[in-house]
Design an enzyme around this catalytic site. Structure first.
Site, PDB file in Angstrom:
ATOM      1  N   CYS A 185      12.835  12.057   6.678  1.00 55.77           N
ATOM      2  CA  CYS A 185      12.749  11.596   8.078  1.00 55.77           C
ATOM      3  C   CYS A 185      14.031  11.892   8.838  1.00 55.77           C
ATOM      4  O   CYS A 185      14.000  12.188  10.024  1.00 55.77           O
ATOM      5  CB  CYS A 185      12.431  10.108   8.117  1.00 55.77           C
ATOM      6  SG  CYS A 185      13.595   9.117   7.161  1.00 55.77           S
ATOM      7  N   LYS A 223       0.838  -1.211   0.000  1.00 54.70           N
ATOM      8  CA  LYS A 223       0.000   0.000   0.000  1.00 54.70           C
ATOM      9  C   LYS A 223       0.868   1.255   0.000  1.00 54.70           C
ATOM     10  O   LYS A 223       1.462   1.627   1.004  1.00 54.70           O
ATOM     11  CB  LYS A 223      -0.920   0.049   1.237  1.00 54.70           C
ATOM     12  CG  LYS A 223      -1.937   1.185   1.089  1.00 54.70           C
ATOM     13  CD  LYS A 223      -2.422   1.755   2.382  1.00 54.70           C
ATOM     14  CE  LYS A 223      -1.841   3.074   2.803  1.00 54.70           C
ATOM     15  NZ  LYS A 223      -1.947   4.214   1.906  1.00 54.70           N
ATOM     16  N   GLU A 277       9.113   2.175  11.077  1.00 54.43           N
ATOM     17  CA  GLU A 277      10.130   3.196  10.765  1.00 54.43           C
ATOM     18  C   GLU A 277       9.423   4.537  10.831  1.00 54.43           C
ATOM     19  O   GLU A 277       8.647   4.878   9.931  1.00 54.43           O
ATOM     20  CB  GLU A 277      10.691   2.976   9.355  1.00 54.43           C
ATOM     21  CG  GLU A 277      11.520   1.737   9.190  1.00 54.43           C
ATOM     22  CD  GLU A 277      12.837   1.803   9.941  1.00 54.43           C
ATOM     23  OE1 GLU A 277      13.345   2.920  10.177  1.00 54.43           O
ATOM     24  OE2 GLU A 277      13.342   0.738  10.317  1.00 54.43           O
ATOM     25  N   GLU A 337       8.621  17.185  14.881  1.00 57.17           N
ATOM     26  CA  GLU A 337       9.015  17.024  13.481  1.00 57.17           C
ATOM     27  C   GLU A 337       8.148  17.950  12.637  1.00 57.17           C
ATOM     28  O   GLU A 337       6.939  17.736  12.522  1.00 57.17           O
ATOM     29  CB  GLU A 337       8.798  15.562  13.059  1.00 57.17           C
ATOM     30  CG  GLU A 337       9.283  15.270  11.671  1.00 57.17           C
ATOM     31  CD  GLU A 337       9.002  13.836  11.240  1.00 57.17           C
ATOM     32  OE1 GLU A 337       7.889  13.335  11.474  1.00 57.17           O
ATOM     33  OE2 GLU A 337       9.907  13.215  10.656  1.00 57.17           O
TER      34      GLU A 337
HETATM   35  P1  NAP Z   1       1.728   8.905   7.583  1.00 58.42           P
HETATM   36  O1  NAP Z   1       0.661   9.922   7.481  1.00 58.42           O
HETATM   37  O2  NAP Z   1       1.938   8.250   8.899  1.00 58.42           O
HETATM   38  O3  NAP Z   1       1.396   7.833   6.454  1.00 58.42           O
HETATM   39  C1  NAP Z   1       2.272   6.781   6.145  1.00 58.42           C
HETATM   40  C2  NAP Z   1       1.498   5.685   5.447  1.00 58.42           C
HETATM   41  O4  NAP Z   1       0.538   5.142   6.359  1.00 58.42           O
HETATM   42  C3  NAP Z   1       0.684   6.165   4.255  1.00 58.42           C
HETATM   43  O5  NAP Z   1       0.648   5.145   3.280  1.00 58.42           O
HETATM   44  C4  NAP Z   1      -0.682   6.390   4.866  1.00 58.42           C
HETATM   45  O6  NAP Z   1      -1.701   6.357   3.915  1.00 58.42           O
HETATM   46  C5  NAP Z   1      -0.759   5.215   5.798  1.00 58.42           C
HETATM   47  N1  NAP Z   1      -1.729   5.370   6.887  1.00 58.42           N
HETATM   48  C6  NAP Z   1      -2.263   6.500   7.402  1.00 58.42           C
HETATM   49  N2  NAP Z   1      -3.118   6.206   8.408  1.00 58.42           N
HETATM   50  C7  NAP Z   1      -3.120   4.861   8.534  1.00 58.42           C
HETATM   51  C8  NAP Z   1      -3.798   3.935   9.381  1.00 58.42           C
HETATM   52  N3  NAP Z   1      -4.658   4.343  10.334  1.00 58.42           N
HETATM   53  N4  NAP Z   1      -3.572   2.623   9.239  1.00 58.42           N
HETATM   54  C9  NAP Z   1      -2.684   2.172   8.306  1.00 58.42           C
HETATM   55  N5  NAP Z   1      -2.026   3.000   7.454  1.00 58.42           N
HETATM   56  C10 NAP Z   1      -2.234   4.320   7.573  1.00 58.42           C
HETATM   57  O7  NAP Z   1       3.136   9.491   7.152  1.00 58.42           O
HETATM   58  P2  NAP Z   1       3.448  10.390   5.892  1.00 58.42           P
HETATM   59  O8  NAP Z   1       2.927  11.747   6.180  1.00 58.42           O
HETATM   60  O9  NAP Z   1       3.023   9.679   4.649  1.00 58.42           O
HETATM   61  O10 NAP Z   1       5.054  10.371   5.893  1.00 58.42           O
HETATM   62  C11 NAP Z   1       5.807  11.239   6.643  1.00 58.42           C
HETATM   63  C12 NAP Z   1       6.309  10.559   7.896  1.00 58.42           C
HETATM   64  O11 NAP Z   1       7.062   9.382   7.559  1.00 58.42           O
HETATM   65  C13 NAP Z   1       7.278  11.441   8.668  1.00 58.42           C
HETATM   66  O12 NAP Z   1       6.995  11.358  10.033  1.00 58.42           O
HETATM   67  C14 NAP Z   1       8.623  10.825   8.350  1.00 58.42           C
HETATM   68  O13 NAP Z   1       9.612  11.088   9.318  1.00 58.42           O
HETATM   69  C15 NAP Z   1       8.276   9.381   8.278  1.00 58.42           C
HETATM   70  N6  NAP Z   1       9.311   8.632   7.543  1.00 58.42           N
HETATM   71  C16 NAP Z   1      10.153   7.824   8.240  1.00 58.42           C
HETATM   72  C17 NAP Z   1      11.182   7.158   7.571  1.00 58.42           C
HETATM   73  C18 NAP Z   1      12.158   6.281   8.299  1.00 58.42           C
HETATM   74  O14 NAP Z   1      12.975   5.645   7.642  1.00 58.42           O
HETATM   75  N7  NAP Z   1      12.129   6.197   9.612  1.00 58.42           N
HETATM   76  C19 NAP Z   1      11.314   7.317   6.194  1.00 58.42           C
HETATM   77  C20 NAP Z   1      10.430   8.139   5.517  1.00 58.42           C
HETATM   78  C21 NAP Z   1       9.425   8.799   6.210  1.00 58.42           C
HETATM   79  P3  NAP Z   1      -2.192   7.728   3.225  1.00 58.42           P
HETATM   80  O15 NAP Z   1      -1.019   8.381   2.621  1.00 58.42           O
HETATM   81  O16 NAP Z   1      -3.092   7.227   2.212  1.00 58.42           O
HETATM   82  O17 NAP Z   1      -2.801   8.534   4.310  1.00 58.42           O
END
Ligand code: NAP
Length: 500
Positions: A292, A183, A258, A393
């Site tokens: 991130c 996904k 992650e 963040e």
């Molecule tokens: P996010 O809002 O948490 O979403 C991540 C993924 O989870 C998306 O595919 C999202 O779908 C899905 N999702 C949202 N709500 C969910 C739920 N209740 N159940 C299951 N899946 C769900 O994060 P983002 O805004 O896309 O990405 C930014 C974040 O990722 C930042 O905090 C960044 O630091 C972190 N990140 C961490 C790393 C690492 O290596 N540690 C790498 C890259 C990014 P939708 O997009 O369709 O809402």
């Protein structure tokens, strides 16, 4: 910008059990170009019934298909074929990633190269035998510890590095012999759809890889709540990760998380000034800070701070913000107007908390950029640990500056975070460098470098930055169960309950 003519960009639907199909109970979503707000294409999205079909296909492929028992050399060969196809479509994929995320083409090319490298790395690693013989002290017993695939894995990725983050999951999962349901983020699904098309072309058996684009609320939740998923591998925000972990706990489903970071960059007085300024700028403003591991918290020695910050501000103001597809742009837009609004709220918060704005803090003036989600590299001086902009963040181009006077103080500030993903240290003193990198509680710590990684070394976080590690041998182990096999070659009566 319209990219629908590009063969890899047309939405072929959902990929379920080896076929491209239309959703049964999902819908469609317009995917937008952050550079100008235009519609790039329309993608099909899955509904709950489609997710059930995907999980059932992955379960059947795992339980009755050949993939988990396919010889490692054949699994490795599939990964290499995928890497070759990625290489052959490197430019297409880079253009898709830039159109979808806004990042510069140069960054997208680097991402695709890293994606190819990760498939090649796991193609190699999986062929190395990690099974172990154990000496039990009984010569009649052959005791072995072996590794087997975890099972059906739900792979959920964020929007900032869509193809890269998904590849860090798909490559080791396939290497391990798992079957997967993929996904991507609803905001940036295009490169993952293209990747699955290439995986299909590479000849993956039906049901081993299934693709269900869609929202976190619908598709992500259906994957998380399923009792038939063995592992959820998630990259995204900390609060989403916590929600997934708590929902997965109801079925004791494994999770690998992650999550976010608030990454300190420590600059000592003896650091080479030119490379330090360069690294701090790159760490904070690459991909407009939507990284991130972005080094958004500068902790600089008080004796050099004024001069250092003045140079940072001068250089930040000169960064060329523009469309990622324009080779003249050094950084692109934020991913969406909604995300820019969150970043702008953090800038307002920083001002209200008393931080001093020394660069940016607004949208660019250029009318040619008005339709995109642009924001200027922003620096706040006079920050302290009590401020939310220092602790949270912001996921945008916002750098905060704090000062220190002693090494102990620098380390204490560097560890003063709920997160623990990455940190950087700049000093010309190797002994100090070694002391400080060992004292920092972060998953990756760079000394006189920033933001670089290799597929062979583990990536992941301490604290609120997550659970588990991707990349390296641990990144493969995430997708494996460990099993102990005990073979008694000379069975005899045990003696506990014998009657004689
Ligand atoms: P996010 O809002 O948490 O979403 C991540 C993924 O989870 C998306 O595919 C999202 O779908 C899905 N999702 C949202 N709500 C969910 C739920 N209740 N159940 C299951 N899946 C769900 O994060 P983002 O805004 O896309 O990405 C930014 C974040 O990722 C930042 O905090 C960044 O630091 C972190 N990140 C961490 C790393 C690492 O290596 N540690 C790498 C890259 C990014 P939708 O997009 O369709 O809402």
């Amino acid at each position: 910008m319209v990219l629908t003519d590009e063969p890899l960009l047309r939405s072929p639907g959902l990929y379920l059990d080896g076929c491209w199909v239309r959703p049964v109970d999902g819908g469609t979503r317009a995917v937008h170009d952050p550079a100008d707000g235009g519609v790039l294409t329309i993608v099909d999205e899955a509904g709950p019934a489609d997710v059930s079909t995907a999980i059932a296909a992955a379960r059947a492929a795992f339980a009755t298909g050949d993939w988990p028992a396919t010889p490692k050399a054949e699994r490795s060969a599939l990964l290499l074929r995928i890497a070759e196809l990625l290489d052959a479509h490197r430019d297409d994929l880079a253009r898709i990633e830039t159109a979808d995320t806004g990042k510069t083409l140069r960054e997208s090319h680097l991402d695709i190269d890293d994606v190819i490298a990760v498939f090649r790395y796991y193609a190699h690693l999986v062929t190395i035998d990690t099974d172990r013989l154990v000496d039990t002290g009984n010569p009649a017993v052959i005791s072995r510890v072996v590794h087997e695939p975890v099972g059906v894995c739900a792979l959920i990725a964020p929007w900032n590095y869509p193809l890269l983050q998904m590849s860090w999951k798909i490559a080791p999962a396939l290497a391990a012999g798992c079957t997967v349901v993929v996904k991507p983020s609803e905001v940036t699904p295009l490169s993952t759809i293209a990747l699955v098309r290439l995986i299909d072309r590479a000849g993956v058996p039906a049901g081993v890889v299934n693709l269900v684009p869609g929202s976190g609320e619908v598709v992500g939740a259906a994957l998380t709540d399923s009792p038939d998923v063995d592992l959820i591998s998630f990259t995204g925000g900390a609060s989403t990760g916590a929600e997934i972990a708590s929902r997965a706990a109801r079925h004791v489903t494994r999770v690998a998380l992650e999550l976010g970071g608030k990454n300190p960059h420590l600059v000592f007085a003896d650091a080479d000034p030119d490379s330090a300024v360069d690294a701090v700028l790159t760490g904070a403003f690459l991909h407009s800070g939507q990284v991130c591991s972005a080094g958004t918290r500068l902790i600089v020695h008080a004796s050099i701070a004024d001069e250092f910050v003045a140079e940072l501000a001068r250089r930040a103001a000169a960064i060329r913000v523009g469309p990622g597809r324009d080779p003249a742009s050094q950084t692109g837009p934020l991913v969406s107007p909604e995300h820019r609004a969150k970043v702008e709220a953090y800038v307002a918060l920083g001002l209200s908390e008393g931080a001093r704005l020394v660069a940016g803090g607004r949208r660019p003036d250029d009318p040619a950029l008005a339709a995109g989600s642009y924001y200027l590299p922003t620096i706040f001086d006079d920050c302290d640990r009590s401020m939310r902009i220092v602790q949270e963040e912001t996921f945008g181009p916002i750098l905060t500056v704090e000062r220190f006077t002693t090494e102990a103080q620098a380390v204490a500030l560097g560890n003063d975070t709920a997160y623990g993903l990455a940190a950087g240290v700049r000093t010309a003193d190797p002994a100090r460098g070694e002391r400080v990198v060992r004292a920092l509680r972060h998953g990756t710590v760079w000394l006189n470098d920033f933001g670089v990684y290799t597929p062979a070394a583990e990536w992941g976080g301490f604290g609120r930055s997550g659970i588990g590690r991707e990349l390296g041998p641990t990144g493969l182990a995430e997708y494996q169960e460990t099993k102990h096999l005990w073979h008694n070659t000379a069975p005899a009566v045990g003696g506990w309950f014998s009657t004689g």
